[in-house]
Write a protein that holds these residues in place. Structure first.
Motif, PDB file in Angstrom:
ATOM      1  N   LEU A 125       0.822  -1.206   0.000  1.00  0.00           N
ATOM      2  CA  LEU A 125       0.000   0.000   0.000  1.00  0.00           C
ATOM      3  C   LEU A 125       0.857   1.256   0.000  1.00  0.00           C
ATOM      4  O   LEU A 125       0.511   2.255  -0.648  1.00  0.00           O
ATOM      5  N   MET A 126       1.989   1.232   0.720  1.00  0.00           N
ATOM      6  CA  MET A 126       2.902   2.377   0.707  1.00  0.00           C
ATOM      7  C   MET A 126       3.416   2.644  -0.708  1.00  0.00           C
ATOM      8  O   MET A 126       3.440   3.787  -1.174  1.00  0.00           O
ATOM      9  N   ASN A 127       3.809   1.580  -1.393  1.00  0.00           N
ATOM     10  CA  ASN A 127       4.346   1.731  -2.743  1.00  0.00           C
ATOM     11  C   ASN A 127       3.279   2.214  -3.720  1.00  0.00           C
ATOM     12  O   ASN A 127       3.528   3.077  -4.564  1.00  0.00           O
ATOM     13  N   SER A 130       2.449   5.858  -3.053  1.00  0.00           N
ATOM     14  CA  SER A 130       3.528   6.723  -3.518  1.00  0.00           C
ATOM     15  C   SER A 130       3.470   6.927  -5.027  1.00  0.00           C
ATOM     16  O   SER A 130       3.706   8.030  -5.532  1.00  0.00           O
ATOM     17  N   ARG A 131       3.140   5.866  -5.770  1.00  0.00           N
ATOM     18  CA  ARG A 131       3.026   6.000  -7.231  1.00  0.00           C
ATOM     19  C   ARG A 131       1.835   6.881  -7.616  1.00  0.00           C
ATOM     20  O   ARG A 131       1.901   7.628  -8.592  1.00  0.00           O
ATOM     21  N   TRP A 132       0.747   6.779  -6.863  1.00  0.00           N
ATOM     22  CA  TRP A 132      -0.433   7.593  -7.164  1.00  0.00           C
ATOM     23  C   TRP A 132      -0.186   9.072  -6.868  1.00  0.00           C
ATOM     24  O   TRP A 132      -0.608   9.951  -7.618  1.00  0.00           O
ATOM     25  N   THR A 133       0.461   9.334  -5.728  1.00  0.00           N
ATOM     26  CA  THR A 133       0.578  10.711  -5.245  1.00  0.00           C
ATOM     27  C   THR A 133       1.875  11.402  -5.646  1.00  0.00           C
ATOM     28  O   THR A 133       1.952  12.632  -5.624  1.00  0.00           O
ATOM     29  N   GLY A 134       2.908  10.625  -5.982  1.00  0.00           N
ATOM     30  CA  GLY A 134       4.203  11.220  -6.248  1.00  0.00           C
ATOM     31  C   GLY A 134       4.918  11.685  -4.991  1.00  0.00           C
ATOM     32  O   GLY A 134       5.890  12.438  -5.053  1.00  0.00           O
ATOM     33  N   ILE A 135       4.471  11.208  -3.834  1.00  0.00           N
ATOM     34  CA  ILE A 135       5.085  11.560  -2.549  1.00  0.00           C
ATOM     35  C   ILE A 135       5.864  10.347  -2.034  1.00  0.00           C
ATOM     36  O   ILE A 135       5.378   9.219  -2.074  1.00  0.00           O
ATOM     37  N   ALA A 136       7.068  10.593  -1.542  1.00  0.00           N
ATOM     38  CA  ALA A 136       7.918   9.517  -1.051  1.00  0.00           C
ATOM     39  C   ALA A 136       8.180   9.677   0.439  1.00  0.00           C
ATOM     40  O   ALA A 136       8.147  10.790   0.976  1.00  0.00           O
ATOM     41  N   THR A 137       8.454   8.571   1.105  1.00  0.00           N
ATOM     42  CA  THR A 137       8.862   8.598   2.513  1.00  0.00           C
ATOM     43  C   THR A 137      10.341   8.264   2.604  1.00  0.00           C
ATOM     44  O   THR A 137      10.929   7.671   1.688  1.00  0.00           O
ATOM     45  N   LYS A 171       8.192  17.737  -6.412  1.00  0.00           N
ATOM     46  CA  LYS A 171       7.185  17.469  -7.446  1.00  0.00           C
ATOM     47  C   LYS A 171       6.944  18.677  -8.346  1.00  0.00           C
ATOM     48  O   LYS A 171       6.525  18.523  -9.490  1.00  0.00           O
ATOM     49  N   ARG A 172       7.204  19.873  -7.830  1.00  0.00           N
ATOM     50  CA  ARG A 172       7.023  21.074  -8.639  1.00  0.00           C
ATOM     51  C   ARG A 172       8.094  21.178  -9.722  1.00  0.00           C
ATOM     52  O   ARG A 172       7.919  21.890 -10.705  1.00  0.00           O
ATOM     53  N   ILE A 173       9.200  20.449  -9.522  1.00  0.00           N
ATOM     54  CA  ILE A 173      10.278  20.447 -10.512  1.00  0.00           C
ATOM     55  C   ILE A 173      10.095  19.298 -11.494  1.00  0.00           C
ATOM     56  O   ILE A 173      10.219  19.471 -12.708  1.00  0.00           O
ATOM     57  N   SER A 174       9.800  18.118 -10.978  1.00  0.00           N
ATOM     58  CA  SER A 174       9.552  16.962 -11.845  1.00  0.00           C
ATOM     59  C   SER A 174       8.835  15.890 -11.045  1.00  0.00           C
ATOM     60  O   SER A 174       8.938  15.852  -9.814  1.00  0.00           O
ATOM     61  N   PRO A 175       8.113  14.986 -11.744  1.00  0.00           N
ATOM     62  CA  PRO A 175       7.581  13.823 -11.050  1.00  0.00           C
ATOM     63  C   PRO A 175       8.727  12.921 -10.626  1.00  0.00           C
ATOM     64  O   PRO A 175       9.820  12.980 -11.210  1.00  0.00           O
ATOM     65  N   PRO A 176       8.525  12.071  -9.624  1.00  0.00           N
ATOM     66  CA  PRO A 176       9.609  11.197  -9.182  1.00  0.00           C
ATOM     67  C   PRO A 176       9.800   9.999 -10.105  1.00  0.00           C
ATOM     68  O   PRO A 176       8.862   9.551 -10.766  1.00  0.00           O
ATOM     69  N   ALA A 177      11.019   9.490 -10.137  1.00  0.00           N
ATOM     70  CA  ALA A 177      11.295   8.192 -10.752  1.00  0.00           C
ATOM     71  C   ALA A 177      10.988   7.140  -9.691  1.00  0.00           C
ATOM     72  O   ALA A 177      11.672   7.071  -8.668  1.00  0.00           O
ATOM     73  N   CYS A 178       9.936   6.360  -9.898  1.00  0.00           N
ATOM     74  CA  CYS A 178       9.512   5.350  -8.930  1.00  0.00           C
ATOM     75  C   CYS A 178      10.093   4.000  -9.341  1.00  0.00           C
ATOM     76  O   CYS A 178       9.582   3.358 -10.270  1.00  0.00           O
TER      77      CYS A 178
END
Length: 228
Positions: A125-127, A130-137, A171-178
Motif C-alpha cells: 500500500l505504501m508503494n 507513492s506512485r499515485w501521489t508522487g510523494i515519497a517517505t 514534485k514542482r520540478i519533476s515527477p519522481p522516478a519510482c
C-alpha cells in the motif's frame, strides 16, 4: 558521483550490518557520509574506527541530512535511513533513472522486514500510494540531483514529515522516478507497537499534518520517548 547520506542516532547494535552494506557501494565509487545526531552508544566512534567518514550535526533527521548534503561532493544525493538496506545495484539504477530525461529525483519501492504477514500488505500500500501521489517517505531511500535539492532549500527544518514536505516541493520540478527495486527497511517499530496501531497512528498524523498541525506537535505523538 552518488553521495549516500545516512543520519544515525544510537545505532551501535545494527551498525556492523549497515557498514558492511555501505562498504560495497563505497568500493564502487560512491561517497558515504554518516551523520551522527549525538549518539550515546558510541555509534560515531565505531563507524570512524571502521574507516567511514562521520559528521556531527544537531539531532533531527532533517538537520542531519542537510548537514550531510552540504558536505557531500556528489551531484546525486541519496538519503538512507540507518535501518534500511538498498538493492545491491541501487547506484546503477539511480544513474539510469536520472540520465537522459527530465526527472531529477526518485525513490525505491519498499519492503518491510519482519515476521508479521501484514507488513507485506503495508509495504504494498505504501508503494502504491507513492506512485499515485508522487510523494515519497524516507524509508523508500529518496535520491535527488543536487541542483534540485538546492533549489528546494534542502529538507525543511521540522521534527517530522520532512520527507513528505520535500517530496511536495520536488514534485514542482519533476515527477519522481519510482523504481520497482525494493529497499528493505526494518519492521521493528511496526512489530513493537503493533501493526494496526501503527497504521492508524500514521494515518492520523498525516491527516493532521495536511490540515495544518505543526510538525513539532505531531513528532511528540510519533516519538513519545524522544527516539530518533
Amino acid at each position: 558521483m552518488i553521495s549516500l547520506v545516512i543520519p544515525m542516532l544510537d545505532e551501535a547494535d545494527g551498525l556492523p550490518s549497515l557498514l558492511e552494506h555501505l562498504r560495497s557501494f563505497r568500493n564502487r565509487g560512491c561517497e558515504v557520509l554518516l551523520v551522527d545526531g549525538g549518539s550515546s552508544d558510541g555509534s560515531a566512534e565505531l563507524a570512524e574506527q571502521a574507516g567511514f567518514c562521520v559528521l556531527r550535526a544537531p539531532r533531527g533527521r532533517a538537520q542531519q541530512m542537510n548537514a550531510g548534503a552540504h558536505a557531500a561532493h556528489g551531484d546525486i544525493l541519496l538519503f538512507l535511513h540507518a535501518d534500511t538496506r538498498l538493492p545491491a545495484n541501487a547506484d546503477t539504477l539511480i544513474t539510469a533513472a536520472l540520465s537522459g530525461g527530465s526527472r531529477v529525483w526518485g525513490r525505491f519501492d519498499v519492503a518491510i522486514a519482519g515476521s508479521a504477514p501484514m507488513l507485506r500488505v503495508v509495504a504494498f500500500l505504501m508503494n502504491r500510494r507513492s506512485r499515485w501521489t508522487g510523494i515519497a517517505t524516507g524509508d523508500q531511500a529518496i535520491f535527488v540531483r543536487r541542483v534540485a535539492f538546492d533549489a528546494i532549500g534542502g529538507f525543511p527544518d521540522q521534527a517530522l514529515m520532512e520527507d513528505l514536505e520535500a517530496s511536495r516541493r520536488l514534485k514542482r520540478i519533476s515527477p519522481p522516478a519510482c523504481l520497482a527495486a525494493r529497499a528493505v527497511t526494518s519492521g521493528r517499530r511496526w512489530e513493537r507497537n503493533g501493526v494496526w496501531r501503527t497504521i492508524l497512528l500514521m494515518w492520523r498524523l498525516r491527516l493532521a499534518y495536511r490540515l495544518g498541525a505543526p510538525a513539532e506537535t505531531l513528532a511528540r505523538q510519533y516519538r513519545p520517548g524522544g527516539t530518533h
